[in-house]
Design a protein around this motif. Structure first.
Motif, PDB file in Angstrom:
ATOM      1  N   ILE A 176      67.540  44.126  32.134  1.00  0.00           N
ATOM      2  CA  ILE A 176      66.296  44.066  31.370  1.00  0.00           C
ATOM      3  C   ILE A 176      65.696  45.467  31.328  1.00  0.00           C
ATOM      4  CG2 ILE A 176      63.925  43.149  31.390  1.00  0.00           C
ATOM      5  CD1 ILE A 176      65.144  40.697  32.922  1.00  0.00           C
ATOM      6  N   THR A 177      65.157  45.854  30.184  1.00  0.00           N
ATOM      7  CA  THR A 177      64.385  47.085  30.092  1.00  0.00           C
ATOM      8  C   THR A 177      62.955  46.735  29.686  1.00  0.00           C
ATOM      9  OG1 THR A 177      64.977  47.494  27.775  1.00  0.00           O
ATOM     10  CG2 THR A 177      66.423  48.430  29.474  1.00  0.00           C
ATOM     11  N   ASP A 178      62.031  47.600  30.043  1.00  0.00           N
ATOM     12  CA  ASP A 178      60.606  47.294  29.910  1.00  0.00           C
ATOM     13  C   ASP A 178      59.928  48.217  28.908  1.00  0.00           C
ATOM     14  OD1 ASP A 178      57.916  46.298  30.759  1.00  0.00           O
ATOM     15  OD2 ASP A 178      57.749  48.353  31.484  1.00  0.00           O
ATOM     16  N   THR A 179      59.077  47.621  28.054  1.00  0.00           N
ATOM     17  CA  THR A 179      58.311  48.413  27.094  1.00  0.00           C
ATOM     18  C   THR A 179      56.815  48.138  27.201  1.00  0.00           C
ATOM     19  OG1 THR A 179      58.172  49.079  24.756  1.00  0.00           O
ATOM     20  CG2 THR A 179      58.539  46.741  25.204  1.00  0.00           C
ATOM     21  N   THR A 180      56.374  47.709  28.401  1.00  0.00           N
ATOM     22  CA  THR A 180      54.958  47.405  28.625  1.00  0.00           C
ATOM     23  C   THR A 180      54.071  48.598  28.310  1.00  0.00           C
ATOM     24  OG1 THR A 180      55.491  45.759  30.321  1.00  0.00           O
ATOM     25  CG2 THR A 180      53.280  46.705  30.383  1.00  0.00           C
ATOM     26  N   PHE A 181      54.526  49.800  28.654  1.00  0.00           N
ATOM     27  CA  PHE A 181      53.693  50.987  28.470  1.00  0.00           C
ATOM     28  C   PHE A 181      53.880  51.638  27.109  1.00  0.00           C
ATOM     29  CE2 PHE A 181      54.997  51.099  33.109  1.00  0.00           C
ATOM     30  CZ  PHE A 181      53.914  50.363  33.525  1.00  0.00           C
ATOM     31  N   ARG A 182      54.786  51.093  26.285  1.00  0.00           N
ATOM     32  CA  ARG A 182      54.986  51.638  24.942  1.00  0.00           C
ATOM     33  C   ARG A 182      54.573  50.606  23.895  1.00  0.00           C
ATOM     34  NH1 ARG A 182      57.600  51.005  20.086  1.00  0.00           N
ATOM     35  NH2 ARG A 182      59.416  50.165  21.175  1.00  0.00           N
ATOM     36  N   ASP A 183      55.462  49.662  23.577  1.00  0.00           N
ATOM     37  CA  ASP A 183      55.085  48.639  22.599  1.00  0.00           C
ATOM     38  C   ASP A 183      53.932  47.790  23.108  1.00  0.00           C
ATOM     39  OD1 ASP A 183      55.111  47.008  20.352  1.00  0.00           O
ATOM     40  OD2 ASP A 183      57.277  46.805  20.334  1.00  0.00           O
ATOM     41  N   GLY A 184      53.890  47.579  24.424  1.00  0.00           N
ATOM     42  CA  GLY A 184      52.810  46.792  25.009  1.00  0.00           C
ATOM     43  C   GLY A 184      51.443  47.417  24.848  1.00  0.00           C
ATOM     44  N   GLN A 185      51.398  48.732  24.651  1.00  0.00           N
ATOM     45  CA  GLN A 185      50.111  49.410  24.466  1.00  0.00           C
ATOM     46  C   GLN A 185      49.731  49.560  22.992  1.00  0.00           C
ATOM     47  OE1 GLN A 185      48.437  52.253  27.620  1.00  0.00           O
ATOM     48  NE2 GLN A 185      50.465  53.065  27.210  1.00  0.00           N
ATOM     49  N   GLN A 186      50.612  49.128  22.098  1.00  0.00           N
ATOM     50  CA  GLN A 186      50.300  49.246  20.682  1.00  0.00           C
ATOM     51  C   GLN A 186      49.415  48.103  20.194  1.00  0.00           C
ATOM     52  OE1 GLN A 186      54.390  51.618  19.326  1.00  0.00           O
ATOM     53  NE2 GLN A 186      54.045  49.562  18.604  1.00  0.00           N
ATOM     54  N   LYS A 242      69.420  45.709  42.865  1.00  0.00           N
ATOM     55  CA  LYS A 242      70.398  46.028  41.826  1.00  0.00           C
ATOM     56  C   LYS A 242      69.763  46.606  40.567  1.00  0.00           C
ATOM     57  CE  LYS A 242      73.959  42.726  43.262  1.00  0.00           C
ATOM     58  NZ  LYS A 242      74.862  41.631  42.822  1.00  0.00           N
ATOM     59  N   GLY A 243      68.451  46.712  40.550  1.00  0.00           N
ATOM     60  CA  GLY A 243      67.787  47.291  39.382  1.00  0.00           C
ATOM     61  C   GLY A 243      67.952  46.451  38.134  1.00  0.00           C
ATOM     62  N   ILE A 244      67.690  45.158  38.238  1.00  0.00           N
ATOM     63  CA  ILE A 244      67.834  44.300  37.056  1.00  0.00           C
ATOM     64  C   ILE A 244      66.812  44.704  35.993  1.00  0.00           C
ATOM     65  CG2 ILE A 244      67.919  41.922  36.220  1.00  0.00           C
ATOM     66  CD1 ILE A 244      70.121  42.747  38.237  1.00  0.00           C
ATOM     67  N   VAL A 245      65.601  45.078  36.419  1.00  0.00           N
ATOM     68  CA  VAL A 245      64.665  45.722  35.491  1.00  0.00           C
ATOM     69  C   VAL A 245      65.030  47.199  35.508  1.00  0.00           C
ATOM     70  CG1 VAL A 245      62.252  46.120  34.870  1.00  0.00           C
ATOM     71  CG2 VAL A 245      62.902  44.000  36.017  1.00  0.00           C
ATOM     72  N   ARG A 246      65.884  47.576  34.583  1.00  0.00           N
ATOM     73  CA  ARG A 246      66.621  48.838  34.670  1.00  0.00           C
ATOM     74  C   ARG A 246      65.799  50.052  34.248  1.00  0.00           C
ATOM     75  NH1 ARG A 246      72.039  48.888  34.875  1.00  0.00           N
ATOM     76  NH2 ARG A 246      71.507  47.136  36.253  1.00  0.00           N
ATOM     77  N   GLN A 247      65.003  49.921  33.197  1.00  0.00           N
ATOM     78  CA  GLN A 247      64.273  51.073  32.652  1.00  0.00           C
ATOM     79  C   GLN A 247      62.871  50.662  32.242  1.00  0.00           C
ATOM     80  OE1 GLN A 247      66.773  52.213  29.326  1.00  0.00           O
ATOM     81  NE2 GLN A 247      67.869  53.719  30.543  1.00  0.00           N
ATOM     82  N   SER A 248      61.995  51.644  32.188  1.00  0.00           N
ATOM     83  CA  SER A 248      60.654  51.441  31.636  1.00  0.00           C
ATOM     84  C   SER A 248      60.342  52.647  30.764  1.00  0.00           C
ATOM     85  CB  SER A 248      59.620  51.315  32.759  1.00  0.00           C
ATOM     86  OG  SER A 248      58.380  50.895  32.252  1.00  0.00           O
ATOM     87  N   GLU A 249      59.932  52.382  29.515  1.00  0.00           N
ATOM     88  CA  GLU A 249      59.705  53.491  28.574  1.00  0.00           C
ATOM     89  C   GLU A 249      58.218  53.793  28.425  1.00  0.00           C
ATOM     90  OE1 GLU A 249      60.766  52.815  24.469  1.00  0.00           O
ATOM     91  OE2 GLU A 249      60.544  50.654  24.718  1.00  0.00           O
ATOM     92  N   PHE A 250      57.920  55.071  28.220  1.00  0.00           N
ATOM     93  CA  PHE A 250      56.551  55.563  28.178  1.00  0.00           C
ATOM     94  C   PHE A 250      56.300  56.347  26.895  1.00  0.00           C
ATOM     95  CE2 PHE A 250      57.406  54.762  32.554  1.00  0.00           C
ATOM     96  CZ  PHE A 250      56.198  54.635  33.229  1.00  0.00           C
ATOM     97  N   PHE A 251      55.056  56.291  26.428  1.00  0.00           N
ATOM     98  CA  PHE A 251      54.579  57.244  25.425  1.00  0.00           C
ATOM     99  C   PHE A 251      54.364  58.599  26.096  1.00  0.00           C
ATOM    100  CE2 PHE A 251      52.682  53.750  22.616  1.00  0.00           C
ATOM    101  CZ  PHE A 251      53.552  53.998  21.570  1.00  0.00           C
ATOM    102  N   LEU A 252      54.416  59.656  25.311  1.00  0.00           N
ATOM    103  CA  LEU A 252      54.195  61.005  25.833  1.00  0.00           C
ATOM    104  C   LEU A 252      53.094  61.740  25.082  1.00  0.00           C
ATOM    105  CD1 LEU A 252      57.923  62.216  26.191  1.00  0.00           C
ATOM    106  CD2 LEU A 252      56.497  61.128  27.937  1.00  0.00           C
TER     107      LEU A 252
END
Length: 455
Positions: A58-68, A92-102
């Motif tokens: 799973i990858t996470d977009t809470t801080f990117r799409d979630g903030q839109q 095992k890092g099942i939540v593998r990545q989290s993406e951020f705005f810059l």
């Protein structure tokens, strides 16, 4: 002549080499999307095989799409949420990545503070438009992987970018190559893929990216973005709406490895979870989600939903601490002020609460009858009942026995005088016109008064 397919290890006829089709006018797929009518789901009965990868995540977009779709989080809130995502992810890092705005100073400060924590998971990645100015931000911060917006439907190419297909590819490829030159992994976000020309744009473009990746020795990932939520998981549905068909095309025809393919779904037609699951089943390793589905318009695939989809498909949680999901929900409501709808699965206030008296009677006898799993074990959420005019003595007894405030009453019988008095009081409330359930505070006050009087 036959060739050995190195991905399937089978002799096959040479794969079709789909070529880019240049067009003077956009292909709007009006047979699917007439706009002045409800979109259509068409079938050609062509079915592709399930091809679940050995590893899914799973990858996470809470801080990117979630903030839109809401007020921006503070730096402190982002750091606290990121810490909890790390705990949820497991060894095992099942939540593998989290993406951020810059883009803002606050965004960049949050990235720095999260990087300072030194967590392996979730990996910190960024999101940029296909512009050199945006890429400068990635270089300055030292991000190792970045998402790049590469819109792939003619809706976007012709009407937003005002380009032709070949011009769009040239525009995107310029920034992608800059990433490669700096040793940064590009993750190409194929925006609006469910309205795109899969075989005459998406596949040839993806195949070129795979060729570029082979030459450079750096992965070039693809995020298939169902921007408008049009995707469907039905076997035999036609592309571009078919999620299985899109996954098959990217893997089988464009040659993208499973681990480089990711799905990003929206919930406009209530299909975010089912489409994400289908993407896993038919060949992509990653599904992109946001906490509680918070995202643009109707939202994204809820991250907590895919945690439990993972467990059901794999037969294990692989060390993920799902009790953190409840902590995250409480943090969002109590600190951030985000109201989570009461009936939201796994996190809503009423997700494992029943109001019906006959159901409450069953819960008292064996909670498995009306509870989906041991919610106390996995979410720190014991099954509860609400008290109303339909709860009956069984419902009242269950409410008391599961209340953390009255542990001494955990074995109370439904025929106890306290239960009878509460039922009489509740019935009178509703006879006088009440329409809402009894609040916890009201019940606690009544019981405390009763216990004080009858000591």
């Amino acid at each position: 002549m036959f060739e050995m397919n190195k991905r399937t290890n089978l002799l096959e006829s040479p794969e079709i080499r789909y070529q880019l089709e240049e067009r003077e006018t956009p292909n709007m797929f009006r047979e699917f999307y007439p706009y002045d009518e409800i979109p259509k789901i068409a079938f050609n009965s062509l079915r592709v095989p399930m091809d679940m990868p050995e590893e899914i995540f799973i990858t996470d977009t809470t801080f990117r799409d979630g903030q839109q779709s809401r007020a921006p989080y503070t730096t402190e809130q982002i750091v606290e949420i990121y810490k909890m995502l790390h705990r949820l992810s497991g060894p095992k890092g099942i939540v593998r990545q989290s993406e951020f705005f810059l883009y803002s100073q606050k965004d960049r400060e949050a990235v720095y503070k999260c990087m300072e924590l030194g967590y392996e998971f979730p990996h910190i990645t960024s999101w940029i438009r296909a512009s050199e100015k945006d890429f400068e931000l990635v270089k300055q911060i030292g991000i190792k992987e970045t998402g790049i917006l590469v819109s792939c439907s003619d809706y976007h190419i012709f009407h937003k970018l005002h380009m032709k297909r070949s011009e769009a590819i040239a525009h995107y490829t310029k920034v992608i190559k800059q990433c490669i030159e700096r040793g940064i992994v590009p993750r190409c976000h194929f925006e609006d893929i469910t309205r795109a020309d899969i075989y005459n744009f998406v596949v040839p473009f993806a195949a070129e990216l795979k060729k570029l990746s082979d030459e450079a020795g750096i992965p070039i990932k693809i995020r298939a973005c169902d921007t408008m939520g049009y995707g469907v998981s039905y076997p035999g549905a036609m592309i571009p709406r078919s999620v299985p068909g899109i996954m098959y095309a990217l893997h089988h025809y464009a040659g993208m490895p499973n681990e480089w393919i990711e799905w990003h779904g929206h919930n406009d037609f209530y299909r975010a979870v089912s489409n994400s699951t289908a993407a896993w089943l038919y060949g992509c390793s990653g599904v992109n989600c946001s906490l509680f589905g918070i995202g643009e318009r109707t939202g994204n695939t809820p991250l907590e939903a895919m945690i439990f989809e993972y467990a059901q498909l794999r037969g294990t949680l692989d060390g993920m601490d799902t009790t953190v999901i409840t902590e995250l929900a409480e943090y969002f409501e109590n600190v951030i002020g985000e109201k989570i709808p009461e009936r939201t699965p796994f996190v809503g206030r009423n997700f494992n609460v029943t109001r019906a008296g006959i159901h409450a009677d069953g819960l008292l006898k064996n909670e498995e009858i009306y509870n989906i799993f041991d919610t106390d074990k996995f979410l720190n959420r014991p099954v509860r009942v609400s008290v109303s005019n339909t709860s009956g003595l069984a419902g009242i007894a269950h409410w008391i026995s599961t209340s953390p405030k009255f542990k001494e009453l955990k074995d109370i019988d439904k025929n106890d005088p306290l239960c009878i008095q509460i039922k009489e009081w509740v019935d009178k409330e509703y006879e006088d016109g009440r329409t809402t359930v009894m609040s916890d505070e009201e019940l606690e006050h009544f019981i405390s008064s009763y216990l004080t009087t009858n000591q």
